[in-house]
Design a protein around this motif. Structure first.
Motif, PDB file in Angstrom:
ATOM      1  N   ARG A  69       0.849  -1.195   0.000  1.00  0.00           N
ATOM      2  CA  ARG A  69       0.000   0.000   0.000  1.00  0.00           C
ATOM      3  C   ARG A  69       0.878   1.235   0.000  1.00  0.00           C
ATOM      4  O   ARG A  69       1.910   1.278   0.678  1.00  0.00           O
ATOM      5  CB  ARG A  69      -0.902  -0.013   1.241  1.00  0.00           C
ATOM      6  CG  ARG A  69      -1.937   1.091   1.252  1.00  0.00           C
ATOM      7  CD  ARG A  69      -3.035   0.808   2.268  1.00  0.00           C
ATOM      8  NE  ARG A  69      -3.976   1.925   2.320  1.00  0.00           N
ATOM      9  CZ  ARG A  69      -4.031   2.813   3.304  1.00  0.00           C
ATOM     10  NH1 ARG A  69      -3.222   2.704   4.346  1.00  0.00           N
ATOM     11  NH2 ARG A  69      -4.903   3.807   3.278  1.00  0.00           N
ATOM     12  N   ILE A  71       0.750   5.500   0.504  1.00  0.00           N
ATOM     13  CA  ILE A  71      -0.058   6.610   1.001  1.00  0.00           C
ATOM     14  C   ILE A  71       0.781   7.885   1.008  1.00  0.00           C
ATOM     15  O   ILE A  71       1.994   7.851   0.806  1.00  0.00           O
ATOM     16  CB  ILE A  71      -0.596   6.330   2.427  1.00  0.00           C
ATOM     17  CG1 ILE A  71       0.576   6.125   3.406  1.00  0.00           C
ATOM     18  CG2 ILE A  71      -1.530   5.134   2.429  1.00  0.00           C
ATOM     19  CD1 ILE A  71       0.148   5.973   4.855  1.00  0.00           C
ATOM     20  N   SER A  73       2.547  11.268   2.699  1.00  0.00           N
ATOM     21  CA  SER A  73       3.276  11.532   3.940  1.00  0.00           C
ATOM     22  C   SER A  73       4.027  12.846   3.805  1.00  0.00           C
ATOM     23  O   SER A  73       4.676  13.095   2.784  1.00  0.00           O
ATOM     24  CB  SER A  73       4.257  10.395   4.228  1.00  0.00           C
ATOM     25  OG  SER A  73       5.016  10.684   5.375  1.00  0.00           O
ATOM     26  N   TRP A 202       0.740  11.670   8.407  1.00  0.00           N
ATOM     27  CA  TRP A 202      -0.197  11.006   7.501  1.00  0.00           C
ATOM     28  C   TRP A 202      -1.592  11.592   7.677  1.00  0.00           C
ATOM     29  O   TRP A 202      -1.856  12.312   8.639  1.00  0.00           O
ATOM     30  CB  TRP A 202      -0.267   9.510   7.813  1.00  0.00           C
ATOM     31  CG  TRP A 202       1.047   8.811   7.946  1.00  0.00           C
ATOM     32  CD1 TRP A 202       1.905   8.485   6.937  1.00  0.00           C
ATOM     33  CD2 TRP A 202       1.664   8.319   9.152  1.00  0.00           C
ATOM     34  NE1 TRP A 202       3.004   7.822   7.436  1.00  0.00           N
ATOM     35  CE2 TRP A 202       2.889   7.711   8.791  1.00  0.00           C
ATOM     36  CE3 TRP A 202       1.297   8.330  10.502  1.00  0.00           C
ATOM     37  CZ2 TRP A 202       3.748   7.126   9.720  1.00  0.00           C
ATOM     38  CZ3 TRP A 202       2.153   7.755  11.436  1.00  0.00           C
ATOM     39  CH2 TRP A 202       3.360   7.158  11.044  1.00  0.00           C
ATOM     40  N   SER A 205      -6.998   9.036   8.774  1.00  0.00           N
ATOM     41  CA  SER A 205      -7.410   7.639   8.589  1.00  0.00           C
ATOM     42  C   SER A 205      -6.197   6.732   8.390  1.00  0.00           C
ATOM     43  O   SER A 205      -6.134   5.629   8.944  1.00  0.00           O
ATOM     44  CB  SER A 205      -8.370   7.511   7.401  1.00  0.00           C
ATOM     45  OG  SER A 205      -7.755   7.964   6.206  1.00  0.00           O
ATOM     46  N   ASP A 206      -5.218   7.203   7.609  1.00  0.00           N
ATOM     47  CA  ASP A 206      -4.004   6.404   7.399  1.00  0.00           C
ATOM     48  C   ASP A 206      -3.222   6.253   8.704  1.00  0.00           C
ATOM     49  O   ASP A 206      -2.682   5.185   9.001  1.00  0.00           O
ATOM     50  CB  ASP A 206      -3.109   7.044   6.335  1.00  0.00           C
ATOM     51  CG  ASP A 206      -3.668   6.892   4.930  1.00  0.00           C
ATOM     52  OD1 ASP A 206      -4.452   5.954   4.702  1.00  0.00           O
ATOM     53  OD2 ASP A 206      -3.321   7.714   4.064  1.00  0.00           O
ATOM     54  N   GLN A 209      -4.597   3.499  10.857  1.00  0.00           N
ATOM     55  CA  GLN A 209      -4.232   2.155  10.392  1.00  0.00           C
ATOM     56  C   GLN A 209      -2.787   1.820  10.741  1.00  0.00           C
ATOM     57  O   GLN A 209      -2.483   0.715  11.201  1.00  0.00           O
ATOM     58  CB  GLN A 209      -4.438   2.056   8.879  1.00  0.00           C
ATOM     59  CG  GLN A 209      -5.897   2.054   8.458  1.00  0.00           C
ATOM     60  CD  GLN A 209      -6.064   1.844   6.965  1.00  0.00           C
ATOM     61  OE1 GLN A 209      -5.300   1.117   6.348  1.00  0.00           O
ATOM     62  NE2 GLN A 209      -7.051   2.495   6.375  1.00  0.00           N
TER      63      GLN A 209
END
Length: 294
Positions: A69, A71, A73, A202, A205-206, A209
């Motif tokens: 994954r 995302i 940053s 982040w 939501s990230d 996780q």
């Protein structure tokens, strides 16, 4: 994994993956890490894509589960000590890197995630007269080599969210009230496409996780580039050599924007920052105003 390896958007560059995996394998062998997943970040890639989207450059890799994954940053904002030293970074691409205290710079290299602490950052208005509390969790990073002072610098990972423009609201029933019964109330600012104080940030939501992945289960994070990479790139750019032919890597679009990257070692930069602080003492803190909202 092969489909995810490369320099296109959504992929991880080969040297970044190789080093991230080597760090993870070593820490597993040493018994430091038992987590089935590990992290990597390519800080040479753009973060703010200028179209309302954030660029993917932080990777979560779980080989056993065959999941990959990418995302967004944030990178370190750096600082501009006017008339003395300018090591500030723009929103999209990072030019300046370093490991000095109070520099707000990202330091590439090897990290292991540590403990997670959650703290109250203030209230923000969600609707009408209803307020919500921002509780932000922070994952401490422990480094080695050039990143060995990560804990001293309070370098870690957290959600790119803060409560800004704060006033004091009377709310003695709140568990977060001060001894006079006031709580901070401001506006929620989310800056996933922005810059940080040197930490890895982040989206909310990230962050949730990632924090759940490493809670009581540390893993490795490798951030590219290190100082040696930056020096090699700067040398190649100065001589007009092709990076790929020289076996070097930097994201092409960001290199066009920044020109030549620079690493600011703490041995050189910390005395400059300290002297600047003496020459430009911080203004006394002003009292926080009272809110004029119900």
């Amino acid at each position: 994994m092969k489909v995810h390896i490369g320099e296109n958007e959504g992929q991880i560059a080969p040297p970044v993956l190789q080093r991230a995996r080597a760090l993870y394998v070593r820490k597993v062998r040493e018994g430091t890490v038992k987590n089935p997943c590990y992290f990597a970040m390519d800080a040479t890639r753009p973060n703010d894509l200028n179209d309302g989207k954030s660029g993917g450059r932080f990777y979560t890799i779980c080989e056993a589960a065959q999941t990959f994954r990418v995302i967004s940053s944030g990178h370190g904002s750096g600082r501009n000590l006017k008339g003395v030293a300018d090591f500030a970074n723009g929103r999209e691409c990072a030019r300046n890197f370093g490991n000095a205290m109070d520099s707000n710079l990202t330091a590439g290299g090897m990290y292991v995630t540590g403990e997670t602490k959650t703290s109250f950052k203030g209230y923000y208005r969600v609707s009408g007269t209803k307020d919500a509390a921002l509780l932000r969790s922070f994952i401490q990073f422990d480094g080695e080599g050039e990143t060995a002072n990560a804990r001293q610098r309070a370098i870690g990972g957290h959600a790119a969210a803060v409560v800004a423009g704060v006033c004091l609201k009377k709310n003695p029933e709140s568990r977060y009230a001060n001894r006079d019964g006031f709580v901070p109330l401001g506006k929620l600012v989310e800056y996933a496409g922005g810059r940080s104080d040197g930490c890895t940030s982040w989206t909310e939501s990230d962050a949730g996780q990632i924090i759940s992945m490493v809670k009581d289960n540390p893993t490795t994070l490798y951030i590219y580039p290190e100082s040696a990479d930056i020096a090699a790139i700067a040398k190649a750019v100065a001589s007009g050599r092709s990076l790929s032919k020289s076996g070097l890597y930097w994201n092409e679009s960001c290199l066009k924007e920044i020109g030549v990257p620079k690493f600011w070692p703490k041995e050189n930069l910390e005395p400059i920052i300290a002297q600047y602080g003496k020459d430009h003492p911080a203004r006394p803190l002003q009292p926080i105003p009272l809110c004029d909202v119900p």
